[in-house]
Scaffold this motif. Structure first.
Motif, PDB file in Angstrom:
ATOM      1  N   GLU A  78       0.849  -1.208   0.000  1.00 16.15           N
ATOM      2  CA  GLU A  78       0.000   0.000   0.000  1.00 16.15           C
ATOM      3  C   GLU A  78       0.879   1.251   0.000  1.00 16.15           C
ATOM      4  O   GLU A  78       1.977   1.255   0.577  1.00 16.15           O
ATOM      5  N   ALA A  79       0.379   2.313  -0.601  1.00 14.69           N
ATOM      6  CA  ALA A  79       1.163   3.553  -0.741  1.00 14.69           C
ATOM      7  C   ALA A  79       1.492   4.179   0.616  1.00 14.69           C
ATOM      8  O   ALA A  79       2.541   4.790   0.794  1.00 14.69           O
ATOM      9  N   ASP A  80       0.586   3.996   1.578  1.00 14.82           N
ATOM     10  CA  ASP A  80       0.820   4.662   2.870  1.00 14.82           C
ATOM     11  C   ASP A  80       1.605   3.787   3.853  1.00 14.82           C
ATOM     12  O   ASP A  80       1.674   4.099   5.047  1.00 14.82           O
ATOM     13  N   PHE A  81       2.204   2.682   3.339  1.00  7.87           N
ATOM     14  CA  PHE A  81       2.867   1.753   4.267  1.00  7.87           C
ATOM     15  C   PHE A  81       3.952   2.442   5.090  1.00  7.87           C
ATOM     16  O   PHE A  81       3.995   2.317   6.314  1.00  7.87           O
ATOM     17  N   GLU A  82       4.839   3.182   4.433  1.00  8.90           N
ATOM     18  CA  GLU A  82       5.958   3.787   5.165  1.00  8.90           C
ATOM     19  C   GLU A  82       5.455   4.728   6.263  1.00  8.90           C
ATOM     20  O   GLU A  82       5.941   4.694   7.396  1.00  8.90           O
ATOM     21  N   ALA A  83       4.449   5.518   5.954  1.00 12.10           N
ATOM     22  CA  ALA A  83       3.920   6.453   6.969  1.00 12.10           C
ATOM     23  C   ALA A  83       3.288   5.680   8.127  1.00 12.10           C
ATOM     24  O   ALA A  83       3.505   6.014   9.307  1.00 12.10           O
ATOM     25  N   SER A  84       2.526   4.639   7.808  1.00 13.43           N
ATOM     26  CA  SER A  84       1.875   3.867   8.879  1.00 13.43           C
ATOM     27  C   SER A  84       2.910   3.138   9.731  1.00 13.43           C
ATOM     28  O   SER A  84       2.784   3.069  10.959  1.00 13.43           O
ATOM     29  N   PHE A  85       3.933   2.585   9.063  1.00  8.61           N
ATOM     30  CA  PHE A  85       4.956   1.855   9.822  1.00  8.61           C
ATOM     31  C   PHE A  85       5.745   2.826  10.711  1.00  8.61           C
ATOM     32  O   PHE A  85       6.035   2.524  11.881  1.00  8.61           O
TER      33      PHE A  85
END
Ligand SMILES: NC(=O)c1ccc[n+]([C@@H]2O[C@H](COP(=O)([O-])OP(=O)(O)OC[C@H]3O[C@@H](n4cnc5c(N)ncnc54)[C@H](O)[C@@H]3O)[C@@H](O)[C@H]2O)c1
Ligand SMILES: N[C@H](CO)Cc1c[nH]c[nH+]1
Ligand SMILES: [Zn+2]
Length: 430
Positions: free
Chosen positions: A9-16
């Motif tokens: 998902e595109a927001d993976f880095e922000a969520s992680f």
């Protein structure tokens, strides 16, 4: 349901990144409450302990009843079943054997200039052992705290453990007897940490405080550091389980819940490459949450702090784990040893599907008091070293002194410290 992160998902880095930065314990609230409690114990001593224990543990004490008597310790041991005592002895023997291998060696040598050098280890005199007891009792933590202290040779072992409403788990006291604890006090939380650090009329202060506890205990240890030593921040429990799709979902769900049930602020994280497997583990967790005796605590922990991370390949795991720096890392993957070799930051690693973290909680041998809140980046689990300190030795004779003195004198002058320079130059005058 815990949050789901998918590396595609595109927001993976922000969520992680948000998961990594999440603060479960060190809040303003906790900080202010704890500093108020410490100030009260410093100012009012035993009276504050009595009052705070009434408030937090709903237990009426007096200065005379703060300490658990020898008679109570003996009675507790008698109240335990032979099976429980045997399990305790099994755990104690394995923990002792593991920790005896940690005893460091003193070193003495003479270098090429004829300078005698060395380092010697000595035990810390008096140590305070925090044994949690707010919502569960922890005989295992008595052993994990006290056995390495005894192996190190500390002279005075002082244990504190809260007994809410006066409920005492006899196995906690039996464990204190098995491990050779000298003094036991029925107090907990930040007030117990403050009493150990500053002393009261009843409790003599110690030199170092070790042991796990909830957010208030962890914060209190932070705040008394400097007055006394502390081992590390061993706060609400955490586990990261890495499991491929070949695992039994029920086993992995149980492992995640085993840490979630410690505390509403505990954290359990599953990393897998198989989204279908993740869904089966999630469903199993939901099923078990309905019947677990500590389901309410585990549910709050799982909903608020739990996470399921789906990766494209297990190759991504070491980098993600190192950013999380978890207290416990369970590797339920085919070549767990190879994956473990690629991990730098974890308090303790559990290798393969037959090594649930719970074995390490009780009977594995390594210590279960481990760094939380990503402090595994710089801290290690409790060990014999935590109860020892090192003194260095340095001895020159006239010849080796003359060999070293010119450089010392020059550096002293460069620092503008004339008295330092004279201490070497004076000895160089014939
Ligand atoms: N990291 C480790 O190595 C490790 C090992 C074992 C247990 N643990 C953790 O230890 C903890 C045990 O927690 P616990 O609560 O059962 O026992 P605890 O003994 O740590 O805490 C109980 C005490 O907390 C204080 N407290 C509770 N609510 C408070 C509030 N609102 N304000 C101020 N003080 C308050 C009270 O004084 C109470 O006596 C869990 O978080 C568990 O995950 C960690
Ligand atoms: N898992 C805890 C450390 O985070 C230790 C423990 C004691 N008893 C059960 N578990
Ligand atoms: Zn546990």
């Amino acid at each position: 349901m815990a949050r789901r992160l998918d590396c595609r998902e595109a927001d993976f880095e922000a969520s992680f990144a948000a998961l990594v930065e999440e603060r479960r314990e060190e809040t303003h609230d906790v900080r202010d409450t704890v500093s108020g409690i410490i100030a009260r114990v410093r100012g009012e001593g035993d009276a504050a302990l009595v009052d705070l224990t009434r408030h937090f543990d709903r237990l009426e004490l007096t200065p005379a009843t703060l300490r658990v008597t020898g008679e109570e310790l003996r009675a507790a041991r008698d109240a335990c079943t032979p099976e429980d005592l045997r399990a305790l002895e099994t755990a104690a023997a394995r923990i002792r054997a593991f920790h005896e291998r940690q005893i460091p060696k003193d070193e003495r040598w003479t270098d090429a200039q004829g300078v005698r050098l060395g380092m010697v280890w000595k035990p810390i005199d008096a140590v305070g052992l925090y044994v949690p007891g707010g919502t569960a009792a922890y005989p295992s933590s008595v052993l994990m705290n006290a056995i390495p202290a005894r192996v190190a040779g500390c002279r005075r072992l002082v244990m504190v453990a809260p007994t809410p409403e006066g409920r005492v788990n006899p196995l906690v006291l039996a464990a204190a007897a098995v491990a050779g604890v000298d003094e036991v006090y029925r107090i907990g939380g930040a007030q117990a940490v403050a009493a150990l650090a500053y002393g009261t009329s009843t409790i003599r202060p110690v030199d170092k405080i070790v042991g796990p506890g909830n957010a208030w205990v962890a914060e209190a240890k932070r705040q008394v550091f400097g007055r006394v030593g502390i081992d590390m921040i061993a706060g609400p429990s955490e586990i990261v389980v890495v499991a491929d799709g070949g695992n039994e979902p029920a086993w992995i769900a149980a492992d995640l819940l085993s840490q979630a049930e410690h505390d509403t602020r505990a954290q359990s994280i599953l990393i897998t490459e198989d989204a279908g497997f993740a869904a089966r583990v999630e469903a199993e967790i939901e099923r078990r949450l309905e019947t677990l005796s500590r389901g309410a605590i585990a549910k709050e922990s799982w909903r608020a702090h739990g996470a399921v991370i789906v990766v494209a390949s297990l190759e991504e795991v070491p980098a993600l784990v190192d950013r999380l720096a978890p207290e416990h890392l369970e590797l339920a993957v085919p070549d767990a040893e190879a994956m473990a070799a690629r991990i730098t930051h974890a308090g303790a690693i559990f290798l393969g599907p037959w090594t649930p973290e719970v074995i390490g909680d009780y009977v594995g041998g390594p210590n279960h008091v481990l760094p939380t809140s990503r402090t595994a980046r710089f801290a290690s689990g409790l060990a014999v070293h935590d109860f020892l300190k090192r003194t260095t030795l340095l001895g020159c004779d006239a010849a080796s002194f003359r060999a070293l003195a010119p450089a010392a004198g020059r550096l002293a002058r460069a620092e503008g410290l004339e008295a330092h320079a004279l201490a070497v130059e004076g000895r160089l005058v014939e």
